[in-house]
Design a protein around this motif. Structure first.
Motif, PDB file in Angstrom:
ATOM      1  N   ARG A 161      14.739   0.326 -10.614  1.00 18.75           N
ATOM      2  CA  ARG A 161      15.027   0.035 -12.027  1.00 18.75           C
ATOM      3  C   ARG A 161      13.822  -0.479 -12.793  1.00 18.75           C
ATOM      4  O   ARG A 161      13.905  -0.704 -13.990  1.00 18.75           O
ATOM      5  N   SER A 162      12.708  -0.691 -12.108  1.00 20.29           N
ATOM      6  CA  SER A 162      11.528  -1.184 -12.810  1.00 20.29           C
ATOM      7  C   SER A 162      10.274  -0.700 -12.085  1.00 20.29           C
ATOM      8  O   SER A 162      10.328  -0.261 -10.937  1.00 20.29           O
ATOM      9  N   LEU A 163       9.169  -0.807 -12.747  1.00 30.74           N
ATOM     10  CA  LEU A 163       7.885  -0.438 -12.146  1.00 30.74           C
ATOM     11  C   LEU A 163       7.597  -1.326 -10.942  1.00 30.74           C
ATOM     12  O   LEU A 163       7.119  -0.863  -9.909  1.00 30.74           O
ATOM     13  N   ARG A 164       7.914  -2.604 -11.048  1.00 26.14           N
ATOM     14  CA  ARG A 164       7.674  -3.532  -9.945  1.00 26.14           C
ATOM     15  C   ARG A 164       8.469  -3.124  -8.706  1.00 26.14           C
ATOM     16  O   ARG A 164       7.953  -3.128  -7.595  1.00 26.14           O
ATOM     17  N   GLU A 165       9.731  -2.760  -8.894  1.00 21.72           N
ATOM     18  CA  GLU A 165      10.551  -2.318  -7.758  1.00 21.72           C
ATOM     19  C   GLU A 165      10.002  -1.027  -7.159  1.00 21.72           C
ATOM     20  O   GLU A 165      10.004  -0.859  -5.945  1.00 21.72           O
ATOM     21  N   GLY A 166       9.530  -0.127  -8.008  1.00 20.24           N
ATOM     22  CA  GLY A 166       8.949   1.124  -7.518  1.00 20.24           C
ATOM     23  C   GLY A 166       7.680   0.881  -6.723  1.00 20.24           C
ATOM     24  O   GLY A 166       7.444   1.501  -5.688  1.00 20.24           O
ATOM     25  N   THR A 167       6.863  -0.043  -7.200  1.00 19.77           N
ATOM     26  CA  THR A 167       5.629  -0.387  -6.503  1.00 19.77           C
ATOM     27  C   THR A 167       5.937  -1.015  -5.153  1.00 19.77           C
ATOM     28  O   THR A 167       5.321  -0.684  -4.139  1.00 19.77           O
ATOM     29  N   ARG A 168       6.918  -1.904  -5.129  1.00 16.28           N
ATOM     30  CA  ARG A 168       7.307  -2.556  -3.878  1.00 16.28           C
ATOM     31  C   ARG A 168       7.838  -1.527  -2.875  1.00 16.28           C
ATOM     32  O   ARG A 168       7.506  -1.571  -1.693  1.00 16.28           O
ATOM     33  N   ALA A 169       8.641  -0.594  -3.352  1.00  7.77           N
ATOM     34  CA  ALA A 169       9.176   0.447  -2.471  1.00  7.77           C
ATOM     35  C   ALA A 169       8.043   1.288  -1.889  1.00  7.77           C
ATOM     36  O   ALA A 169       8.054   1.642  -0.714  1.00  7.77           O
ATOM     37  N   ALA A 170       7.050   1.598  -2.703  1.00 11.82           N
ATOM     38  CA  ALA A 170       5.905   2.379  -2.226  1.00 11.82           C
ATOM     39  C   ALA A 170       5.126   1.601  -1.166  1.00 11.82           C
ATOM     40  O   ALA A 170       4.658   2.170  -0.177  1.00 11.82           O
ATOM     41  N   GLN A 171       4.978   0.298  -1.351  1.00 13.83           N
ATOM     42  CA  GLN A 171       4.283  -0.531  -0.367  1.00 13.83           C
ATOM     43  C   GLN A 171       5.034  -0.556   0.960  1.00 13.83           C
ATOM     44  O   GLN A 171       4.422  -0.492   2.025  1.00 13.83           O
ATOM     45  N   LEU A 172       6.349  -0.640   0.891  1.00 16.79           N
ATOM     46  CA  LEU A 172       7.145  -0.639   2.117  1.00 16.79           C
ATOM     47  C   LEU A 172       7.051   0.697   2.843  1.00 16.79           C
ATOM     48  O   LEU A 172       6.986   0.739   4.068  1.00 16.79           O
ATOM     49  N   ARG A 173       7.013   1.793   2.079  1.00 14.59           N
ATOM     50  CA  ARG A 173       6.848   3.099   2.725  1.00 14.59           C
ATOM     51  C   ARG A 173       5.490   3.196   3.403  1.00 14.59           C
ATOM     52  O   ARG A 173       5.377   3.731   4.503  1.00 14.59           O
ATOM     53  N   ALA A 174       4.457   2.651   2.780  1.00 17.00           N
ATOM     54  CA  ALA A 174       3.114   2.681   3.370  1.00 17.00           C
ATOM     55  C   ALA A 174       3.071   1.821   4.633  1.00 17.00           C
ATOM     56  O   ALA A 174       2.450   2.192   5.629  1.00 17.00           O
ATOM     57  N   ALA A 175       3.765   0.687   4.614  1.00 16.00           N
ATOM     58  CA  ALA A 175       3.815  -0.173   5.803  1.00 16.00           C
ATOM     59  C   ALA A 175       4.529   0.539   6.934  1.00 16.00           C
ATOM     60  O   ALA A 175       4.133   0.445   8.093  1.00 16.00           O
ATOM     61  N   HIS A 176       5.549   1.279   6.598  1.00 20.61           N
ATOM     62  CA  HIS A 176       6.298   2.032   7.601  1.00 20.61           C
ATOM     63  C   HIS A 176       5.391   3.008   8.326  1.00 20.61           C
ATOM     64  O   HIS A 176       5.427   3.124   9.543  1.00 20.61           O
ATOM     65  N   VAL A 177       4.539   3.674   7.595  1.00 19.10           N
ATOM     66  CA  VAL A 177       3.640   4.666   8.189  1.00 19.10           C
ATOM     67  C   VAL A 177       2.692   4.003   9.175  1.00 19.10           C
ATOM     68  O   VAL A 177       2.319   4.585  10.180  1.00 19.10           O
ATOM     69  N   SER A 178       2.327   2.762   8.944  1.00 20.34           N
ATOM     70  CA  SER A 178       1.336   2.119   9.795  1.00 20.34           C
ATOM     71  C   SER A 178       1.954   1.373  10.975  1.00 20.34           C
ATOM     72  O   SER A 178       1.260   0.625  11.656  1.00 20.34           O
ATOM     73  N   TRP A 179       3.231   1.545  11.254  1.00 18.74           N
ATOM     74  CA  TRP A 179       3.849   0.868  12.397  1.00 18.74           C
ATOM     75  C   TRP A 179       3.216   1.293  13.701  1.00 18.74           C
ATOM     76  O   TRP A 179       3.163   0.537  14.642  1.00 18.74           O
ATOM     77  N   ASP A 180       2.791   2.518  13.810  1.00 22.76           N
ATOM     78  CA  ASP A 180       2.166   2.970  15.055  1.00 22.76           C
ATOM     79  C   ASP A 180       0.728   2.527  15.084  1.00 22.76           C
ATOM     80  O   ASP A 180       0.046   2.598  15.993  1.00 22.76           O
TER      81      ASP A 180
END
Length: 52
Positions: free
Chosen positions: A33-52
């Motif tokens: 619902r906001s740019l901040r939420e979108g940015t946070r979601a993108a950061q979480l997706r990037a963190a997910h990629v780096s789990w390995d």
């Protein structure tokens, strides 16, 4: 946790990452619902990629 300008957290093992993956299957998707939420979601997706 390691600090190198940023904080980096290390999972205890591969099983922890797999457990987190399974838990996300149960979590309902929330609309962005906001740019901040979108940015946070993108950061979480990037963190997910780096789990390995």
């Amino acid at each position: 946790m390691e600090t190198q300008g940023r904080r980096y957290y290390r999972l205890a093992g591969r099983g922890v990452g797999e457990l987190l993956e399974k838990l996300t299957e149960f979590a309902p998707a929330r609309p962005v619902r906001s740019l901040r939420e979108g940015t946070r979601a993108a950061q979480l997706r990037a963190a997910h990629v780096s789990w390995d």
